[in-house]
Write a protein that holds these residues in place. Structure first.
Motif, short mmCIF file in Angstrom:
data_model
loop_
_atom_site.label_atom_id
_atom_site.label_comp_id
_atom_site.label_asym_id
_atom_site.label_seq_id
_atom_site.Cartn_x
_atom_site.Cartn_y
_atom_site.Cartn_z
N SER A 40 -1.96 16.78 -32.23
CA SER A 40 -1.24 17.13 -30.90
C SER A 40 -0.51 17.69 -30.52
CB SER A 40 -2.14 15.11 -30.57
OG SER A 40 -0.87 14.46 -30.25
N PRO A 41 -0.49 17.93 -29.30
CA PRO A 41 1.00 17.96 -28.59
C PRO A 41 1.56 17.40 -28.55
CG PRO A 41 -1.37 19.18 -27.93
CD PRO A 41 -1.76 18.41 -28.49
N ALA A 42 1.38 15.86 -28.14
CA ALA A 42 1.87 14.81 -28.52
C ALA A 42 2.66 14.74 -29.07
CB ALA A 42 1.26 13.46 -27.75
N ILE A 43 2.37 14.48 -30.50
CA ILE A 43 2.93 14.63 -31.77
C ILE A 43 4.36 15.47 -31.86
CG2 ILE A 43 2.70 14.49 -34.37
CD1 ILE A 43 2.24 11.68 -32.62
N GLN A 44 3.86 17.33 -31.92
CA GLN A 44 4.50 18.05 -31.45
C GLN A 44 6.19 18.00 -30.35
OE1 GLN A 44 1.83 21.34 -31.53
NE2 GLN A 44 0.72 20.81 -33.14
N SER A 45 5.39 17.16 -29.51
CA SER A 45 6.39 17.04 -28.73
C SER A 45 7.29 15.88 -29.37
CB SER A 45 5.72 16.10 -27.46
OG SER A 45 6.72 16.57 -27.00
N ALA A 46 7.10 15.04 -29.55
CA ALA A 46 7.76 14.31 -30.18
C ALA A 46 8.50 14.85 -31.24
CB ALA A 46 7.26 13.18 -30.94
N ILE A 47 8.09 15.41 -32.37
CA ILE A 47 9.19 16.26 -33.13
C ILE A 47 10.35 17.20 -32.93
CG2 ILE A 47 9.27 17.09 -35.10
CD1 ILE A 47 5.93 16.36 -35.79
N ARG A 48 10.07 17.43 -31.44
CA ARG A 48 10.36 18.47 -30.81
C ARG A 48 11.61 18.02 -30.03
NH1 ARG A 48 7.98 23.14 -27.69
NH2 ARG A 48 9.66 22.72 -27.32
N GLU A 49 11.72 16.22 -29.51
CA GLU A 49 12.55 15.03 -29.24
C GLU A 49 13.76 15.48 -29.90
OE1 GLU A 49 10.21 12.46 -26.72
OE2 GLU A 49 11.25 11.89 -28.09
N GLU A 50 14.04 15.88 -31.05
CA GLU A 50 15.16 15.92 -31.83
C GLU A 50 16.16 17.14 -31.88
OE1 GLU A 50 15.59 13.35 -33.81
OE2 GLU A 50 13.76 12.57 -33.31
N SER A 51 15.89 17.70 -30.90
CA SER A 51 16.43 19.04 -30.40
C SER A 51 16.54 18.04 -29.23
CB SER A 51 15.85 20.22 -29.89
OG SER A 51 14.64 19.69 -28.44
N ARG A 52 17.32 17.79 -28.57
CA ARG A 52 18.12 17.18 -26.66
C ARG A 52 18.93 15.94 -27.46
NH1 ARG A 52 13.32 14.21 -23.73
NH2 ARG A 52 12.41 13.56 -25.03
N PRO A 53 19.80 16.08 -27.23
CA PRO A 53 20.51 14.90 -27.48
C PRO A 53 20.56 13.41 -27.40
CG PRO A 53 21.34 15.36 -25.49
CD PRO A 53 19.79 16.15 -25.81
N ARG A 54 20.47 12.18 -28.45
CA ARG A 54 19.79 10.71 -28.50
C ARG A 54 20.78 10.18 -28.00
NH1 ARG A 54 16.24 10.88 -32.66
NH2 ARG A 54 17.63 8.39 -34.02
N LEU A 55 20.77 9.22 -26.99
CA LEU A 55 20.94 8.20 -26.29
C LEU A 55 20.60 6.64 -27.19
CD1 LEU A 55 23.73 7.41 -24.67
CD2 LEU A 55 21.71 7.11 -22.83
N LEU A 56 21.75 6.50 -27.27
CA LEU A 56 22.00 4.65 -28.39
C LEU A 56 21.80 4.03 -26.82
CD1 LEU A 56 20.94 2.64 -29.57
CD2 LEU A 56 23.22 2.92 -31.34
N ILE A 57 20.94 2.98 -26.40
CA ILE A 57 21.98 2.31 -25.42
C ILE A 57 22.29 0.56 -25.56
CG2 ILE A 57 21.49 1.59 -23.19
CD1 ILE A 57 19.57 3.60 -22.35
N LEU A 58 23.63 -0.08 -25.83
CA LEU A 58 23.73 -0.37 -26.97
C LEU A 58 23.02 -2.08 -25.62
CD1 LEU A 58 26.65 -0.06 -28.58
CD2 LEU A 58 24.79 -0.35 -29.12
N PRO A 59 22.64 -2.80 -26.85
CA PRO A 59 22.28 -4.67 -25.67
C PRO A 59 23.76 -4.81 -24.88
CG PRO A 59 21.70 -5.16 -27.82
CD PRO A 59 22.50 -3.24 -28.01
N PHE A 60 23.76 -5.36 -23.69
CA PHE A 60 24.36 -5.07 -22.49
C PHE A 60 25.80 -6.05 -22.75
CE2 PHE A 60 22.65 -2.61 -19.70
CZ PHE A 60 22.86 -1.20 -19.89
N SER A 61 26.52 -6.36 -22.02
CA SER A 61 26.81 -7.91 -22.57
C SER A 61 27.00 -8.59 -21.36
CB SER A 61 28.78 -7.67 -22.96
OG SER A 61 29.33 -7.39 -22.33
N GLY A 62 27.70 -10.42 -21.09
CA GLY A 62 26.91 -10.76 -19.71
C GLY A 62 28.31 -11.66 -19.49
N LEU A 63 29.17 -10.97 -18.59
CA LEU A 63 30.02 -12.06 -18.55
C LEU A 63 30.71 -13.00 -17.73
CD1 LEU A 63 33.00 -8.68 -18.00
CD2 LEU A 63 32.69 -10.52 -20.57
#
Length: 532
Positions: free
Chosen positions: A124-147
């Motif tokens: 499906s196009p959705a699966i192909q779209s997910a594969i093509r996501e690899e060309s976009r920058p990948r952002l890892l959002i680490l867990p936030f700290s709570g002071l």
């Protein structure tokens, strides 16, 4: 997944209602009030079994509040809004709603929506779209700290809300919540985290509370260079925690999108869809070229050249346009793009010759005609500008930015009432985009409606993100119209520093900036445009 159309009675109403709610609450539709109302009306009527009543006249009366004098043979407002709704639904399901199980569409030639249940399929196009996501920058959002935050769920809620909003952006791929939790345990070993997750960037956040005042500090790190490339702070007294979280997430997503879209083109062009991304802040060029790039009628050199142009690198753009012209001398698009490049560089005669050649080769191209109209406007040939803009609007009524250009033409040609009406309509169609607000505000200022102009300045300031700030080009334009020279120069300086809105200024030739070009400080600022 492959979409399968289902009749309304075959799909449980609550599923369609949930799908409708997801669309209406999305970032794609958040500011499109008129389209939200139209979609809600069409879906509600269809679910109630009254889909056959959805005609132009009944929609105009029931959804838009028009009176019985509405003549669908004369007025095209319903058809235009339906076209805009159809296009925006397509955009939503290509981005935020790509994984929605139930989808809503509006078939061409009618006003009765259809509902689709997406069935999984390996190809499906959705699966192909997910594969093509690899060309976009990948952002890892680490867990936030709570002071000094005793409630870990509150900290997690901020993290999840911001992750949700950023993940809806088409310019970045956000790693999953599981990845965030797993790599969060290794946060002190950032090189190992990056190697394992293959993240392009890492976001870190900390939440602090003092009484009823909450402060959230965020930053994005480029692990390859070990430097902070984006940061933001949000602080206020909070009565409605969920409302505060939603506002922060919206502002952060807008700021992150602006930052990603304004990165140097050399970073972005590795992605085959880069031309759309780097043009994100340039409403005029984005509108004119969207169809050409989507239909692959724009050559690679033209698309990449436009990317350079919207980043303020006009000389590099001109070189790419020249290469495209040599490769396809009978194609009107490269000539028209070259005309826009010369316009941004202030070379009006060369701009006119190139754009005129584009129209000669493609006389029914709305892109070519609107570009020539813009150049004529800057040459102060307002009659020709109006003529070409009207031809462009007739060929492509869906190009809202052409209506904005036409309003500018009427304003400079000395038809203030017609100009205001045209610009206000264009602003509504463009969902009050900051660029459109800037043009309307300038028109208000030049026609003596200073109160309305200053109200739009406040609107731009209030609608902007805390870190991104208002659209600098729009603020420059309105202050120039008000003859607030000092304020105009301050905003112009911001635009030149950020380089995110330079392409919207057309500073060297626009009639709007005559008052600035006469000032002693102008030459020093103009030298920073890098258009020699």
């Amino acid at each position: 997944m492959v979409p399968s159309a289902i009749a309304p009675h075959e799909l449980q109403g609550e599923h369609v209602t949930a799908a409708l709610h997801a669309v209406l609450e999305s970032e794609t539709f958040r500011r499109a009030k008129r389209l939200r109302e139209l979609l809600q009306h069409l879906v509600s009527e269809t679910l109630a079994g009254r889909g056959e009543r959805l005609k132009q006249f009944t929609i105009a009366v029931d959804a838009f509040g028009r009176d019985g004098a509405f003549d669908p043979q004369v007025e095209t407002s319903v058809r235009t809004e339906a076209w805009r709704l159809r296009a925006r639904l397509e955009r939503y399901y290509q981005t935020e709603g790509v994984m929605d199980q139930v989808q809503i569409s509006l078939p061409k030639g009618g006003f009765t929506p259809r509902f689709h249940y997406r069935v999984k399929s390996a190809g499906s196009p959705a699966i192909q779209s997910a594969i093509r996501e690899e060309s976009r920058p990948r952002l890892l959002i680490l867990p936030f700290s709570g002071l000094n935050i005793d409630d870990p769920d509150m900290v997690a809620a901020f993290h999840d809300e911001i992750s949700l909003y950023i993940s809806s952006l088409p310019v970045v791929a956000v790693l999953s919540r599981n990845s965030s939790q797993r790599f969060g345990q290794m946060a002190t070993e950032l090189p190992l985290v990056v190697r394992a997750s293959q993240a392009s960037y890492v976001m870190e956040g900390s939440l602090f509370r003092q009484g009823k005042t909450y402060r959230l500090n965020l930053r994005i790190v480029d692990p390859a260079r070990d430097v902070t490339v984006w940061s933001g702070r949000h602080e206020q007294q909070v009565e409605d925690m969920m409302g505060f979280q939603r506002k922060v997430a919206t502002d952060v997503a807008a700021s992150v999108q602006s930052w990603l879209s304004s990165r140097p083109a050399t970073i972005i062009i590795e992605d085959e869809l880069a031309p759309r991304y780097v043009m994100r802040d340039n409403v005029l060029l984005k509108e004119y070229l969207r169809g050409a790039i989507r239909d692959k009628t724009a050559g690679e050199q033209v698309a990449l050249g436009v990317g350079r142009l919207t980043c303020g690198r006009a000389d590099e753009a001109a070189l790419m346009f020249s290469q495209a012209i040599m490769a396809s001398p009978e194609d009107g698009l490269p000539h028209t793009a070259m005309g826009l490049g010369h316009l941004q560089s202030g070379r009006l005669r060369e701009a006119f010759d190139a754009a005129a050649r584009g129209v000669e080769l493609a006389p029914r191209s709305a892109f070519a005609l609107s570009s020539l109209a813009a150049i004529c406007l800057h040459m102060r040939d307002y009659d020709s500008a109006i003529m070409f803009a009207q031809k462009s609007a007739a060929l492509a009524p869906e190009f809202d930015a052409v209506k904005l250009l036409l309003g500018d033409c009427f304003l400079y040609a000395g038809f203030p009432n017609t100009a205001i009406d045209q610009l206000e309509e264009a602003c509504r169609l463009m969902d009050e985009h900051p660029v459109a607000l800037g043009h309307v505000g300038y028109a208000y200022a030049r026609t003596g409606q200073h109160g309305k102009a200053r109200d739009l300045i406040k609107t731009l300031q209030e609608a902007s993100g805390a870190t991104a700030g208002p659209n600098a080009a729009a603020m420059t334009l309105i202050h120039a119209g008000l003859d607030d020279i000092e304020q105009a120069f301050q905003w112009l300086d911001r635009a030149l520093m950020s380089r995110t809105h330079i392409q919207e200024l057309l500073l060297l030739t626009s009639p709007a900036y005559d008052v600035l070009r006469a000032h002693r400080d102008f030459d020093a600022l103009a030298a920073r445009l890098n258009v020699a």
